[in-house]
Scaffold this active site. Structure first.
Site, PDB file in Angstrom:
ATOM      1  CG  ASP A 205      -1.944   1.026   1.295  1.00 28.89           C
ATOM      2  OD1 ASP A 205      -2.725   1.085   0.343  1.00 28.89           O
ATOM      3  OD2 ASP A 205      -2.007   1.798   2.282  1.00 28.89           O
ATOM      4  CD  GLU A 250      -2.023   2.683  -3.702  1.00 25.82           C
ATOM      5  OE1 GLU A 250      -3.076   3.258  -3.985  1.00 25.82           O
ATOM      6  OE2 GLU A 250      -1.595   2.578  -2.534  1.00 25.82           O
TER       7      GLU A 250
HETATM    8  C1  NOJ Z   1      -4.335   3.184  -0.732  1.00 29.55           C
HETATM    9  C2  NOJ Z   1      -5.504   2.257  -0.642  1.00 29.55           C
HETATM   10  O1  NOJ Z   1      -5.768   1.721  -1.918  1.00 29.55           O
HETATM   11  C3  NOJ Z   1      -6.660   3.069  -0.101  1.00 29.55           C
HETATM   12  O2  NOJ Z   1      -7.855   2.349  -0.175  1.00 29.55           O
HETATM   13  C4  NOJ Z   1      -6.333   3.496   1.312  1.00 29.55           C
HETATM   14  O3  NOJ Z   1      -7.341   4.350   1.787  1.00 29.55           O
HETATM   15  C5  NOJ Z   1      -5.006   4.243   1.358  1.00 29.55           C
HETATM   16  N1  NOJ Z   1      -3.975   3.622   0.597  1.00 29.55           N
HETATM   17  C6  NOJ Z   1      -4.522   4.357   2.789  1.00 29.55           C
HETATM   18  O4  NOJ Z   1      -4.121   3.089   3.251  1.00 29.55           O
END
Ligand code: NOJ
Length: 560
Positions: A205, A250
């Site tokens: 993440d 990500e």
């Molecule tokens: C990215 C995630 O895809 C999202 O859903 C989340 O709110 C944020 N990171 C914080 O963890």
């Protein structure tokens, strides 16, 4: 590439399927999906052709960001089941030929995590330095917040110790202090725990934020001078512990910056990264009926190491972010696919799934998924895409696209037998609700979207050149057509897609070919195109038509 290489570098030809246990299948009828329910549905996923499940966070949580605010890195949210249920899932998935990866959420914890509770209780807490604090009034950071509807600063004042703490996301998600070696050790330990229980890696993440050092002081910075060295450490740790585990990162960044997160020429950091740039330009191309924005994005993708891979996607669990388009381009996409303010979010994205954005047009929908599976990279599906689920705009914010999976036309879409008011989230209503869109009906229908996605997955898995080859565009005269070529050794595939509603004929010329070759359409039975003695063919496409053309010669031993 030898065919056996596809087993070693399995992620390069994987089909990744993202789901949240809580909205997938409720086996004990309490209204909340669970691990037992998901395990019961593994045969469905294996039959679809999925090879890797990506589980959204399933650990105990304060639930202020749908699980992305963890309170215990070693637990399973009791509402979803037990650690034993998790192990049963992973083991059964393995038997069905599927690996499991899970979200690694370590940019921040929940503010209810015991580390933060302790850290905020006193300046001398042993966990104080797990987070980022400042004593003086922070500057205006309102332009940098990720969720501008709920936050206006990256700093939150905490009365108890009269200091501000740093939070990149919601204030209930204090950022961990990555410069602290104890924090880094804790992250590795948590990763090791889940790897030992059978995970094949992680979807990491918010990677750029994990290694950012905004808000730390000079002394702290000095103990973390090479953030990318830490990513290398994570990658080699996963490699050591599993042999072939992956990190799918990500990083919503421009391509050039993403390159650094693969680890440059060495490819020793993230194994895979989502291609947000191609995704955003795909929507611009769809809005315009012009393939060029997408082509440009793909052509500017940096070349990456052979072990690295791009992850392609059409939708995910967040807003469809269009933040990397120029404002007038973003407005074009808004106008085409989400003109109502209620469909938009944060001024940069759309809280919709694809089928309603395309007004349910089955031709266009299939064309987009055909494109997704034939673009160079590894496709990632968000649960329910295979049946064409829609969103529920009555649900707040990003959660609109996270409604329960629709298994049948029955109450609650067969997700649960609990009273509808007890469901974790309401099901989608209207034309995309379970009465019209569900697994059971589509599995019995050879013409359904589900059957089509299953065919795409089968053909994709039989064509490893899609995951391995470099992308090259095939010259042809139509702006609304994308014809590209994936060539690897003697494997050669030419996908052709028409982004416009009108039919056309696409002249293509394939280098080094002559009339001893022909093209076989892998998506339409009994369709072939002859090549002339200069390697030319005329390919007809319907409006929003698509073909995957495999080059065959007389000696080819590939199966149809
Ligand atoms: C990215 C995630 O895809 C999202 O859903 C989340 O709110 C944020 N990171 C914080 O963890």
């Amino acid at each position: 590439m030898r065919i056996s290489d596809t087993g070693d570098l399995w992620w390069k030809t994987a089909v990744v399927y993202c789901l949240d246990v809580q909205t997938f299948m409720d086996w004990d009828d309490d209204g909340m999906g669970d691990f037992v329910g998901l395990t019961e549905r593994l045969d469905y996923l294996a039959d679809l052709g999925v090879t890797c499940l990506w589980l959204m966070p399933f650990q105990p949580t304060a639930d202020r960001d749908d699980g992305y605010d963890i309170t215990d890195y070693y637990g399973v949210d009791p509402r979803l089941g037990s650690a034993g249920d998790f192990v049963e899932l992973v083991r059964t998935a393995r038997d069905r030929g599927m690996r499991v990866i899970a979200d690694l959420v370590v940019n921040h914890t929940s503010d209810r995590h015991p580390w933060f509770r302790s850290a905020r209780s006193s300046r001398t807490s042993p966990y104080r330095d797990f987070y980022i604090w400042r004593d003086d009034e922070p500057p205006d950071t309102s332009a940098d917040v990720v969720f501008p509807d709920k936050e206006d600063s990256l700093w939150e004042y905490d009365d108890r110790t009269r200091a501000w703490y740093f939070h990149r996301f919601y204030r209930s998600q204090p950022d961990l202090n990555i410069t602290n070696p104890l924090v880094r050790d804790e992250i590795l330990k948590a990763m090791g725990y889940w790897l030992e229980l059978g995970l094949s890696g992680f979807r990491v993440d918010a990677v750029p934020f994990v290694i950012e050092t905004t808000g730390v002081d000079a002394e702290e910075l000095a103990r973390f001078h090479d953030p990318h060295a830490y990513l290398r450490e994570l990658r080699s740790f996963v490699g050591r512990r599993t042999g072939d585990g992956i990190l799918l990162g990500e990083c919503n960044l421009p391509h050039k910056e993403q390159k650094k997160f693969f680890g440059g020429a060495d490819g020793d950091e993230l194994t895979m990264q989502f291609d947000f740039i191609a995704m955003q330009n795909l929507y611009l191309s769809l809005a315009r009926g012009d393939a060029r924005p997408l082509v440009r994005a793909l052509e500017h993708r940096p070349a990456v190491d052979e072990q690295s891979q791009w992850a392609t996607f059409v939708r995910n669990h967040d807003e469809l972010t269009l933040d990397k388009l120029r404002p007038p381009e973003r407005d074009e996409v808004f106008a085409a696919f989400g003109p109502e303010p209620t469909m938009q979010l944060y001024g940069r994205g759309l809280r919709r799934r694809l089928p309603p954005m395309l007004d349910g047009d089955p031709r266009r929908l299939r064309m987009v998924y055909s494109l997704l599976f034939s673009l160079p990279g590894t496709p990632v599906l968000f649960y329910g895409e295979e049946i064409g689920m829609g969103e529920n705009l009555d649900i707040d914010g990003r959660l609109a696209v996270r409604t329960p999976m629709q298994w049948t036309a029955e109450r609650n879409g067969g997700f649960s037998r609990a009273r509808p008011s007890r469901l974790v989230r309401p099901v989608t209503q209207g034309a995309f609700g379970p009465e019209h869109v569900n697994v059971t009906d589509q599995r019995g229908d050879r013409e359904s979207l589900h059957a089509f996605v299953k065919l795409l997955i089968k053909r994709y898995r039989e064509s490893p050149e899609l995951g391995w080859a470099r992308f090259s565009v095939v010259d042809q005269p139509h702006r609304h057509v994308l014809a590209h070529e994936c060539t690897l050794d003697d494997r050669r595939l030419v996908p052709v897609h028409n982004l416009a509603p009108t039919s056309c004929t696409v002249p293509v010329t394939l280098d080094g070919c002559d009339s001893s070759h022909h093209l076989v359409d892998l998506l339409h039975d009994d369709t072939e195109f002859a090549l002339d003695d200069r390697g030319r063919a005329e390919v007809e496409l319907d409006g929003y038509g698509y073909r995957w053309l495999r080059l065959m010669d007389q000696d080819s031993r590939r199966l149809r």
